[in-house]
Design a protein around this motif. Structure first.
Motif, PDB file in Angstrom:
ATOM      1  N   VAL B  28      18.651 -36.825 -35.947  1.00  0.00           N
ATOM      2  CA  VAL B  28      18.572 -37.884 -34.936  1.00  0.00           C
ATOM      3  C   VAL B  28      19.675 -37.708 -33.897  1.00  0.00           C
ATOM      4  O   VAL B  28      19.430 -37.729 -32.690  1.00  0.00           O
ATOM      5  CB  VAL B  28      18.751 -39.283 -35.577  1.00  0.00           C
ATOM      6  CG1 VAL B  28      18.764 -40.354 -34.493  1.00  0.00           C
ATOM      7  CG2 VAL B  28      17.670 -39.549 -36.574  1.00  0.00           C
ATOM      8  N   GLN B  29      20.894 -37.524 -34.386  1.00  0.00           N
ATOM      9  CA  GLN B  29      22.026 -37.501 -33.468  1.00  0.00           C
ATOM     10  C   GLN B  29      22.018 -36.271 -32.569  1.00  0.00           C
ATOM     11  O   GLN B  29      22.309 -36.371 -31.386  1.00  0.00           O
ATOM     12  CB  GLN B  29      23.340 -37.589 -34.258  1.00  0.00           C
ATOM     13  CG  GLN B  29      23.495 -38.907 -35.026  1.00  0.00           C
ATOM     14  CD  GLN B  29      23.449 -40.131 -34.108  1.00  0.00           C
ATOM     15  OE1 GLN B  29      23.958 -40.095 -32.985  1.00  0.00           O
ATOM     16  NE2 GLN B  29      22.830 -41.207 -34.573  1.00  0.00           N
ATOM     17  N   LEU B  48      29.747 -41.104 -35.713  1.00  0.00           N
ATOM     18  CA  LEU B  48      28.952 -40.452 -36.740  1.00  0.00           C
ATOM     19  C   LEU B  48      29.824 -40.064 -37.931  1.00  0.00           C
ATOM     20  O   LEU B  48      29.496 -40.337 -39.090  1.00  0.00           O
ATOM     21  CB  LEU B  48      28.280 -39.216 -36.120  1.00  0.00           C
ATOM     22  CG  LEU B  48      27.333 -38.408 -36.986  1.00  0.00           C
ATOM     23  CD1 LEU B  48      26.269 -39.308 -37.585  1.00  0.00           C
ATOM     24  CD2 LEU B  48      26.671 -37.330 -36.129  1.00  0.00           C
ATOM     25  N   LEU B  49      30.961 -39.461 -37.644  1.00  0.00           N
ATOM     26  CA  LEU B  49      31.851 -39.035 -38.735  1.00  0.00           C
ATOM     27  C   LEU B  49      32.337 -40.227 -39.539  1.00  0.00           C
ATOM     28  O   LEU B  49      32.348 -40.199 -40.773  1.00  0.00           O
ATOM     29  CB  LEU B  49      33.042 -38.245 -38.174  1.00  0.00           C
ATOM     30  CG  LEU B  49      32.723 -36.835 -37.652  1.00  0.00           C
ATOM     31  CD1 LEU B  49      33.981 -36.189 -37.077  1.00  0.00           C
ATOM     32  CD2 LEU B  49      32.144 -35.958 -38.755  1.00  0.00           C
ATOM     33  N   ASP B 173      22.018 -46.577 -49.600  1.00  0.00           N
ATOM     34  CA  ASP B 173      23.292 -46.323 -48.947  1.00  0.00           C
ATOM     35  C   ASP B 173      23.084 -45.525 -47.655  1.00  0.00           C
ATOM     36  O   ASP B 173      23.605 -45.875 -46.598  1.00  0.00           O
ATOM     37  CB  ASP B 173      24.180 -45.561 -49.944  1.00  0.00           C
ATOM     38  CG  ASP B 173      25.537 -45.207 -49.387  1.00  0.00           C
ATOM     39  OD1 ASP B 173      26.539 -45.747 -49.871  1.00  0.00           O
ATOM     40  OD2 ASP B 173      25.596 -44.361 -48.458  1.00  0.00           O
ATOM     41  N   MET B 174      22.309 -44.475 -47.740  1.00  0.00           N
ATOM     42  CA  MET B 174      22.166 -43.587 -46.590  1.00  0.00           C
ATOM     43  C   MET B 174      21.284 -44.194 -45.491  1.00  0.00           C
ATOM     44  O   MET B 174      21.521 -43.965 -44.304  1.00  0.00           O
ATOM     45  CB  MET B 174      21.623 -42.224 -47.022  1.00  0.00           C
ATOM     46  CG  MET B 174      22.620 -41.417 -47.840  1.00  0.00           C
ATOM     47  SD  MET B 174      24.142 -40.994 -46.925  1.00  0.00           S
ATOM     48  CE  MET B 174      23.637 -39.472 -46.157  1.00  0.00           C
ATOM     49  N   THR B 175      20.266 -44.943 -45.873  1.00  0.00           N
ATOM     50  CA  THR B 175      19.469 -45.606 -44.831  1.00  0.00           C
ATOM     51  C   THR B 175      20.357 -46.581 -44.074  1.00  0.00           C
ATOM     52  O   THR B 175      20.268 -46.710 -42.851  1.00  0.00           O
ATOM     53  CB  THR B 175      18.250 -46.318 -45.435  1.00  0.00           C
ATOM     54  OG1 THR B 175      17.454 -45.360 -46.109  1.00  0.00           O
ATOM     55  CG2 THR B 175      17.409 -46.981 -44.355  1.00  0.00           C
ATOM     56  N   SER B 176      21.260 -47.223 -44.811  1.00  0.00           N
ATOM     57  CA  SER B 176      22.155 -48.160 -44.131  1.00  0.00           C
ATOM     58  C   SER B 176      23.059 -47.408 -43.152  1.00  0.00           C
ATOM     59  O   SER B 176      23.400 -47.912 -42.088  1.00  0.00           O
ATOM     60  CB  SER B 176      22.993 -48.941 -45.153  1.00  0.00           C
ATOM     61  OG  SER B 176      24.056 -48.151 -45.634  1.00  0.00           O
ATOM     62  N   ARG B 177      23.428 -46.185 -43.495  1.00  0.00           N
ATOM     63  CA  ARG B 177      24.247 -45.393 -42.569  1.00  0.00           C
ATOM     64  C   ARG B 177      23.438 -44.973 -41.336  1.00  0.00           C
ATOM     65  O   ARG B 177      23.952 -44.940 -40.220  1.00  0.00           O
ATOM     66  CB  ARG B 177      24.821 -44.153 -43.270  1.00  0.00           C
ATOM     67  CG  ARG B 177      25.907 -44.512 -44.281  1.00  0.00           C
ATOM     68  CD  ARG B 177      26.301 -43.315 -45.133  1.00  0.00           C
ATOM     69  NE  ARG B 177      26.971 -43.768 -46.347  1.00  0.00           N
ATOM     70  CZ  ARG B 177      28.294 -43.805 -46.492  1.00  0.00           C
ATOM     71  NH1 ARG B 177      29.082 -43.422 -45.513  1.00  0.00           N
ATOM     72  NH2 ARG B 177      28.822 -44.245 -47.610  1.00  0.00           N
TER      73      ARG B 177
END
Lengths: 501, 317
Positions: B28-29, B48-49, B173-177
């Protein structure tokens, strides 16, 4: 027609298993040559590449110093005819029986010493003799649940015992995986043969381990104990645990409570009854052996002594692997079984005996010298290949500690055609057949691990020294030309060899 | 099941999911940076980091100044290629393979081989040679292969429940990120990209009948009960795995700490008004990540006690 075997030059006095001295094909290899002759060299090379890639994908590896390497498997199998195998089988059964009786005796009454067959000192000075094992009586009397007795074929083609391995012999996993790999690499060749299957090994082993459980346990829990992922034979440990359907535990998974062994599970502690350990004696129990070992579990030996757990193979078996004890095995067999050894030892001098030592020291440059407690080819000096300085050093070592050395003539291990660097050449091999003792019967896996020295003229076959393996076919039928014809007719109704998984 | 093995399986579930989702987020990014020249590259990279749990000190160790002009190449090094960087896809796949190797006898042969062949390009150097965005689609394909092989070959026993538990906690966790980085991003169309990265775009269009709003997209990724990558869906599956593991009939309350933590967070998400939720997405998402970390601790204490605990680098409990 390809000319694959043209220019295959057998060299020196070694016995070649495929071609006789006149370059004629030996009967067991008839079908293999015919089938390979239909194949071009590029075709064979592409199959070799596919074979190697499949080993990497499957992670069929061994570890050297933390580096994982794919086990090199040569594409050309070694063939052993039925009659020869029957003799090997008998010889191994006999030898395992004698080894069991010897171990039971040396850790108990010691008749073998009193009757003058074996000096007590030979046992008590062995670095693998453990007094801790003295009062442990195995539930079904078995100490050598698994053995891997190394055989070689001498210049006359006769199989001889090279050494006994009754501690934790390894390599059986490569026997099972190589059969499967060769089945895919040479399907048409394998279909031409009737080969005795090797896939039954895990079931035989599990049955033997269950039979060895402490008395009164209706449904014993068997586990395989591994030193962990960095052990050279870790792949083998996982394969055995998986194919037996049992847990593969590390020392940290075990705990001893009130003389019983338990393993840590998600539902709390669960009892363990039989441990097929792939951890050396010295690392099993820090209470009795090396206090710094993290590979075992404190209290294991006491639990075994209390009869609550069976350790397989038994602690203390290493005395039988001592190469000095090996030299007494023919007498040991005669003593316990009142039979002649079916498979002879390689001729051996004991450097501890003054007369023999004199002769050995005179002929150092023509003999092979082996440390008695070495394994994996460690410390071996091949006289004709050593220089002056090495021989002088060796002489000093022998004089300093003669008990620790034996000498043997240079036996040219037999050769089998092997595909190295795009061409066929003779390479030296040995054979490690595996035998499983369940207390009633010694069962021998048909075939075993053929290790091959991949370097030209190289005699040391260990994988840690760059050796590879070969699939080993034991033919299920006779091999004479007429019998082969008969067999071909019967063959229609038989499936080819079995393979694991 | 041995505690040590249960722990390995739980982490295999997490690592594979994490590699997959890291690839999705990076996809995406990098796309946004390419498509929209008005985006501030350094700021996007910094966000992002930090969203991915990279501490300035760790970045500095790898030669990246998180307060300076961070470039997308540096981000890709830290989060994708460098095996020495613990949050990189290369390192995560390495950890998954190491866990699988330690639990090899319990994995099905096809599952082990799927994981092993995914790992092999890393030590051989082939992985490094793959360029974005190809590498992201490769990682997604490998993760799909591994997950699919697990689904198709494993019996639904305790081991399976631990893999599911790990996979779903990691996915929440990752979807929230992903949601948090998307919310921070200044580019136009960032929500469309987030939906695409989740493989959710078509489903989203169909669900909302073609009406695209940022709010609807956030709702879909956070709260949709039918979409398998949404936070609520993943939390619900994690709860289900915990119920299956305890095997207790549910009467009053929740004895299991992890179940209590995850259930409470899921209920809070579901019952809060969307307006409140969307107002402060990054903070809400960080709270969710803390819940996932706390639940992991509770699971470790209950099931993996006695075996050495693995540490996860990222948001602390």
């Amino acid at each position: 027609m390809s000319t694959m075997f043209e220019g295959y030059g057998t060299t020196g006095p070694a016995y070649d298993e495929m071609f006789d001295g006149g370059g004629e094909l030996r009967p067991p290899y008839l079908r293999m040559r015919d089938s390979l002759d239909k194949m071009s060299t590029p075709e064979l090379i592409s199959r070799v590449e596919a074979l190697q890639a499949s080993y990497l994908d499957q992670g069929i590896t061994f570890d050297i110093g933390g580096e994982e390497r794919a086990m090199p498997l040569d594409i050309l199998p070694r063939v052993i005819e039925m009659d020869t195998w029957t003799t090997i089988e008998k010889g191994l059964q006999q030898r395992v029986k004698a080894l069991e009786m010897l171990l039971a005796d040396v850790y108990d009454a010691g008749h073998v010493f009193e009757d003058g067959v074996l000096p007590r000192q030979v046992i008590t000075t062995s670095s693998h003799f453990h007094r801790q094992a003295a009062t442990i009586r195995p539930a079904n009397g078995v100490r050598v649940h698994v053995s891997g007795i190394d055989l070689i074929r001498d210049n006359n083609g006769e199989f001889r015992v090279l050494e006994d391995n009754v501690r934790v012999p390894s390599g059986v996993s490569y026997v099972m995986t190589s059969r499967r790999a060769i089945s895919s690499a040479l399907p048409e060749t394998i279909a031409q043969h009737r080969i005795r299957p090797v896939a039954g090994y895990p079931q035989k082993l599990l049955a033997a381990l269950r039979a060895a459980a402490p008395a009164g346990v209706a449904d014993p829990t068997v586990v395989v104990l591994t030193p962990g992922v960095y052990n050279g034979a870790y792949f083998e440990h996982t394969l055995l645990a998986r194919t037996m359907g049992v847990e593969l535990v590390e020392g940290r998974d075990l705990v001893c409570r009130r003389g019983e062994v338990m393993m840590r599970t998600t539902k709390g502690l669960a009892p363990v009854h039989v441990i097929y350990r792939r951890v050396d004696d010295e690392f099993l129990d820090p209470v009795h052996f090396r206090a710094d070992s993290m590979l075992g579990c404190p209290g294991l030996i006491d639990a075994a002594r209390a009869g609550n757990v069976t350790i397989a193979n038994a602690v203390g078996n290493g005395v039988a692997d001592d190469k000095l004890v090996y030299t007494y095995m023919p007498d040991v067999i005669r003593y316990y079984l009142d039979e002649e050894p079916v498979i002879r030892n390689v001729d051996t001098w004991r450097c501890g005996e003054s007369e023999a030592r004199e002769e050995v020291l005179d002929r150092l440059d023509e003999l092979v010298l082996k440390p008695v407690d070495g394994s994996g080819g460690k410390g071996i000096v091949i006289g004709p290949r050593a220089d002056r300085a090495e021989l002088d050093e060796l002489r000093a070592k022998i004089l300093e500690d003669p008990r620790s050395w034996i000498a043997q003539p240079v036996v040219q291990l037999s050769t089998v055609p092997t595909f190295v660097d795009g061409e066929l050449g003779p390479r030296h091999v040995d054979l490690r057949p595996f035998a499983v003792n369940d207390g009633n019967r010694v069962w021998v896996l048909p075939g075993g691990l053929t290790r091959v020295a991949l370097g030209k003229g190289e005699l040391i076959v260990n994988s840690s020294r760059g050796g590879g393996t070969k699939d080993t076919w034991v033919l299920a039928g006779p091999t004479g030309p007429e019998q082969q014809q008969q067999q071909q007719q019967q063959q229609q109704t038989h499936l080819p060899s079995g393979a694991v998984e | 099941m041995l505690s040590r093995i249960a722990e390995s399986l739980f982490w295999i579930g997490r690592y594979i999911e994490r590699a997959d989702d890291t690839a999705r987020i990076l996809d995406v990014q990098t796309q946004l940076l390419l498509e929209d020249a008005t985006i501030d590259e350094a700021q996007t990279c910094r966000d992002l980091l930090s969203c991915m749990g990279i501490e300035p000190a760790d970045a500095a160790e790898a030669g990246v100044d998180m307060f300076g002009a961070v470039t997308i190449d540096q981000v890709l090094r830290l989060l994708a290629y460098d095996p020495q960087s613990p949050s990189s896809i290369a390192a995560i796949i390495g950890s998954a393979r190491e866990s699988a190797r330690g639990a090899r006898e319990t994995l099905t042969v096809p599952l082990w081989e799927a994981i092993n062949t995914t790992w092999r390009p890393i030590p051989s150097g082939h992985f490094e040679a793959l360029r974005p965005p190809y590498i992201f689609s490769w990682v997604r394909e490998r993760a799909a292969l591994i997950n699919g092989t697990a689904d198709a070959t494993m019996t639904r026993d305790e081991g399976w429940q631990f893999i599911m538990l790990g996979r779903n906690i990691e996915r929440a966790d990752m979807t929230s990120r992903l949601v948090a980085t998307t919310a921070l991003s200044s580019g136009a169309g960032q929500w469309t990209s987030a939906l695409r990265a989740s493989g959710a775009y078509d489903a989203f269009l169909r669900t909302y009948r073609g009406i695209e709003t940022d709010r609807a997209a956030a709702e879909f990724l956070l709260l949709d009960r039918l979409f398998p990558r949404s936070v609520v869906f993943a939390l619900d599956r994690a709860e289900q795995a915990l119920v299956n593991l305890t095997g207790d009939p549910r009467r009053a309350g929740f004895q299991d700490e992890a179940q209590r933590l995850i259930g409470r967070t899921r209920a809070e998400l579901e019952y809060r008004s969307l307006t409140d939720l969307v107002e402060d997405l990054p903070d809400e998402m960080e709270r969710l990540q803390r819940t996932c970390a706390a639940a992991t601790d509770a699971i470790s204490r209950r099931y993996f006690a006695g075996s050495e605990a693995l540490a996860w680098k990222g948001v602390g409990a």
